[in-house]
Write a protein that holds these residues in place. Sequence first.
Motif, PDB file in Angstrom:
ATOM      1  N   ARG A 450      34.277  62.200  20.516  1.00 56.85           N
ATOM      2  CA  ARG A 450      34.864  63.041  21.560  1.00 56.85           C
ATOM      3  C   ARG A 450      34.151  64.390  21.568  1.00 56.85           C
ATOM      4  NH1 ARG A 450      40.499  65.488  21.206  1.00 56.85           N
ATOM      5  NH2 ARG A 450      40.621  64.438  19.220  1.00 56.85           N
ATOM      6  N   GLU A 452      34.737  68.377  23.272  1.00 58.29           N
ATOM      7  CA  GLU A 452      35.664  69.235  24.013  1.00 58.29           C
ATOM      8  C   GLU A 452      34.995  70.558  24.363  1.00 58.29           C
ATOM      9  OE1 GLU A 452      39.886  67.778  22.045  1.00 58.29           O
ATOM     10  OE2 GLU A 452      38.922  69.582  21.269  1.00 58.29           O
ATOM     11  N   ARG A 454      35.756  74.547  25.964  1.00 60.24           N
ATOM     12  CA  ARG A 454      36.750  75.565  26.310  1.00 60.24           C
ATOM     13  C   ARG A 454      36.075  76.626  27.172  1.00 60.24           C
ATOM     14  NH1 ARG A 454      39.289  78.431  21.310  1.00 60.24           N
ATOM     15  NH2 ARG A 454      37.249  79.416  21.351  1.00 60.24           N
ATOM     16  N   GLN A 459      42.470  76.093  27.786  1.00 63.38           N
ATOM     17  CA  GLN A 459      42.728  74.903  26.974  1.00 63.38           C
ATOM     18  C   GLN A 459      41.407  74.193  26.677  1.00 63.38           C
ATOM     19  OE1 GLN A 459      45.904  73.537  26.088  1.00 63.38           O
ATOM     20  NE2 GLN A 459      46.591  75.595  26.664  1.00 63.38           N
ATOM     21  N   TRP A 460      41.384  73.469  25.573  1.00 63.01           N
ATOM     22  CA  TRP A 460      40.227  72.609  25.317  1.00 63.01           C
ATOM     23  C   TRP A 460      40.266  71.442  26.293  1.00 63.01           C
ATOM     24  CZ3 TRP A 460      36.209  73.868  22.385  1.00 63.01           C
ATOM     25  CH2 TRP A 460      36.371  74.869  21.423  1.00 63.01           C
ATOM     26  N   GLN A 461      39.169  71.190  26.965  1.00 63.52           N
ATOM     27  CA  GLN A 461      39.119  70.092  27.930  1.00 63.52           C
ATOM     28  C   GLN A 461      38.166  69.013  27.418  1.00 63.52           C
ATOM     29  OE1 GLN A 461      38.727  71.346  32.123  1.00 63.52           O
ATOM     30  NE2 GLN A 461      38.482  73.423  31.322  1.00 63.52           N
ATOM     31  N   GLN A 462      38.570  67.758  27.590  1.00 60.92           N
ATOM     32  CA  GLN A 462      37.746  66.673  27.078  1.00 60.92           C
ATOM     33  C   GLN A 462      36.593  66.377  28.041  1.00 60.92           C
ATOM     34  OE1 GLN A 462      40.016  63.538  25.379  1.00 60.92           O
ATOM     35  NE2 GLN A 462      38.247  62.136  25.311  1.00 60.92           N
ATOM     36  N   TRP A 477      27.062  64.753  27.091  1.00 62.51           N
ATOM     37  CA  TRP A 477      28.435  64.992  27.555  1.00 62.51           C
ATOM     38  C   TRP A 477      28.414  65.890  28.789  1.00 62.51           C
ATOM     39  CZ3 TRP A 477      29.582  70.077  27.852  1.00 62.51           C
ATOM     40  CH2 TRP A 477      28.882  70.953  27.001  1.00 62.51           C
ATOM     41  N   LEU A 479      31.119  68.125  31.794  1.00 64.43           N
ATOM     42  CA  LEU A 479      32.440  68.542  32.247  1.00 64.43           C
ATOM     43  C   LEU A 479      32.275  69.270  33.579  1.00 64.43           C
ATOM     44  CD1 LEU A 479      35.494  68.767  31.213  1.00 64.43           C
ATOM     45  CD2 LEU A 479      34.913  71.165  30.795  1.00 64.43           C
ATOM     46  N   TYR A 495      33.940  65.743  17.898  1.00 67.03           N
ATOM     47  CA  TYR A 495      34.620  64.939  16.880  1.00 67.03           C
ATOM     48  C   TYR A 495      33.767  63.703  16.671  1.00 67.03           C
ATOM     49  CZ  TYR A 495      38.861  67.655  17.861  1.00 67.03           C
ATOM     50  OH  TYR A 495      39.776  68.671  18.024  1.00 67.03           O
ATOM     51  N   ARG A 501      36.556  66.623  12.906  1.00 69.10           N
ATOM     52  CA  ARG A 501      36.157  67.648  13.862  1.00 69.10           C
ATOM     53  C   ARG A 501      34.961  68.451  13.339  1.00 69.10           C
ATOM     54  NH1 ARG A 501      40.791  71.540  15.526  1.00 69.10           N
ATOM     55  NH2 ARG A 501      40.036  72.820  13.807  1.00 69.10           N
TER      56      ARG A 501
END
Length: 525
Positions: A450, A452, A454, A459-462, A477, A479, A495, A501
């Motif tokens: 995973r 993430e 921020r 908030q932490w976003q996936q 990755w 976003l 992660y 983590r």
Amino acid sequence: MSAEPRSRGMLWAAASGLIAAGAFLAVAELTGLLTARGSGPLEAVGGFVVDIVPRPVKEFAISTFGDADKAVLLGGLLVAAAVGAAIAGMLEFRRPPWGSVLLGVVAVAVGAALVTRAAAGALDVLPAVAGGAVGILVLRALCRRLRRWRDTEPADPSADAPVDPAAPALAGRRAFLRLALISTAAAVVVGAGSRLVSGASTSIRAIRSALRLPAPRTTVTVPSGAELDVPGISPLLTPNADFYRVDTALIVPQVDPADWRLVIDGMVEDRVELTFDDLLARSLDEYAVTLTCVSNEVGGDLVGTAIWQGVPVRDLLRMARPSADADMVLSRSVDGFTASTPLESLTDDGLDAILAVAMNGEPLPLEHGFPVRMVVPGLYGYVSATKWLDRLTVTRFDREEAYWTPRGYSAKAPIKMSSRIDTPRVDRSVTAGPTVIGGVAWAQPTGIGRVEVRIDDGQWQQATLSTPLSAATWVQWMLPWDARPGRHTLTVRAYDSAGNRQAEERAPIAPDGSSGWQQTLVTVT
Ligand SMILES: Nc1nc2c(c(=O)[nH]1)N[C@H]1C(S)=C(S)[C@@H](COP(=O)(O)O)O[C@H]1N2
Ligand SMILES: [Mo]
């Protein structure tokens, strides 16, 4: 200067120009060698001339000189260079600094020829810069001495001379001749030495390009979705030309596969010796592995992914039969570099540590260890990825030390999980509106589970992940982000697939690799 002072002085001035040109060439060759470039400056200028010469002239040259056309071109260039150098010498002697200016102009032209070649980078200008600088220094020093010599000559040797008129002139002459001799000798030694080494490298490059490796028994297929379509993101596979290079070699080792031997010795039942053909006879498989350097700072670029072809190290070690109390393999390069790898990392059936002979479908580039290197998923390069490999010594951590161990780095060094933001970049502002944040993350040999992101204090976003090529490779990755005008801080963390983590605590690269979450400041306008 006795006899005909004027013409004698001019002759020495011309000779000074030639010596300075020799120093120019020698330093340029040496610099070209040290910056690991294919061909020397003379060939580069020759190639440049070939490219700009009008076609009829080229055709005339080929029809007149045939196969010798290249030699004639190089010879012609040398003659032109010699005439130019002699003129620069005479100019510098009579009208300083115009000789130096002429040499400087030539250096700029050579630099232009070097950087405009196909596949040239900014580094390619260095030979011209270094050569030009040294050439000018030599020319100025020689002409300064020559003028001093001339000025101490009795004005009219036939006239009644004062007492011992020759003494200062003799000293002046000696000073000039000494420098001329020293610079000539240095230019010859440096130039010939560099040519010799670069000649060897040219021939190994030729051997490498002629080399045909057997087709691998298994190949890596890139699954669909392995590559995200995000502008500015690192490609899944790093092209060889862009792959980071880290090693202690000032000059890239030249290893002919025909002479290559691998020795497996130390704490083994049977000493093993293999040729390159022996290795290839064991059939090759493909492995996708992300290599990482311990010197990579969080967010840095000393990391890259390639598809390697090779043979599992465990199969070779099995032939040698390591003794039960051994716990380390010291791999050695032909240039003396060594790495300490835990024996179990090389014998583990689930890990695929290999001796690699190919990188992204071609024989290893010379800079990346031709003909054979080690690749071990999950360990930093300095404890595993020995290039120009020639020996595996089975031993113990309490008996042997590798190259970097007494220099402040850990004897054992698994790669720390990390993640990187490739886009947007700190130095380029983003236009407000919908955009995409993207990068790569790695956790060899476990694999990334995973990622993430921020934005500011949100908030932490996936993030969305690409389909992994293997647990030993990075993933991409992304976003989507609706960027509002202003300055924003982006933070990324990963992660692994076991749920661990990425460490938040910052660590420097020494002694066993950096850690921390990367943050970038982005300007949106
Ligand atoms: N012979 C030799 N192999 C070496 C090194 C070296 O200095 N000499 N450096 C190691 C280090 S520190 C790293 S990170 C990797 C880098 O491999 P690359 O240059 O192919 O990217 O090679 C490893 N293998
Ligand atoms: Mo490294």
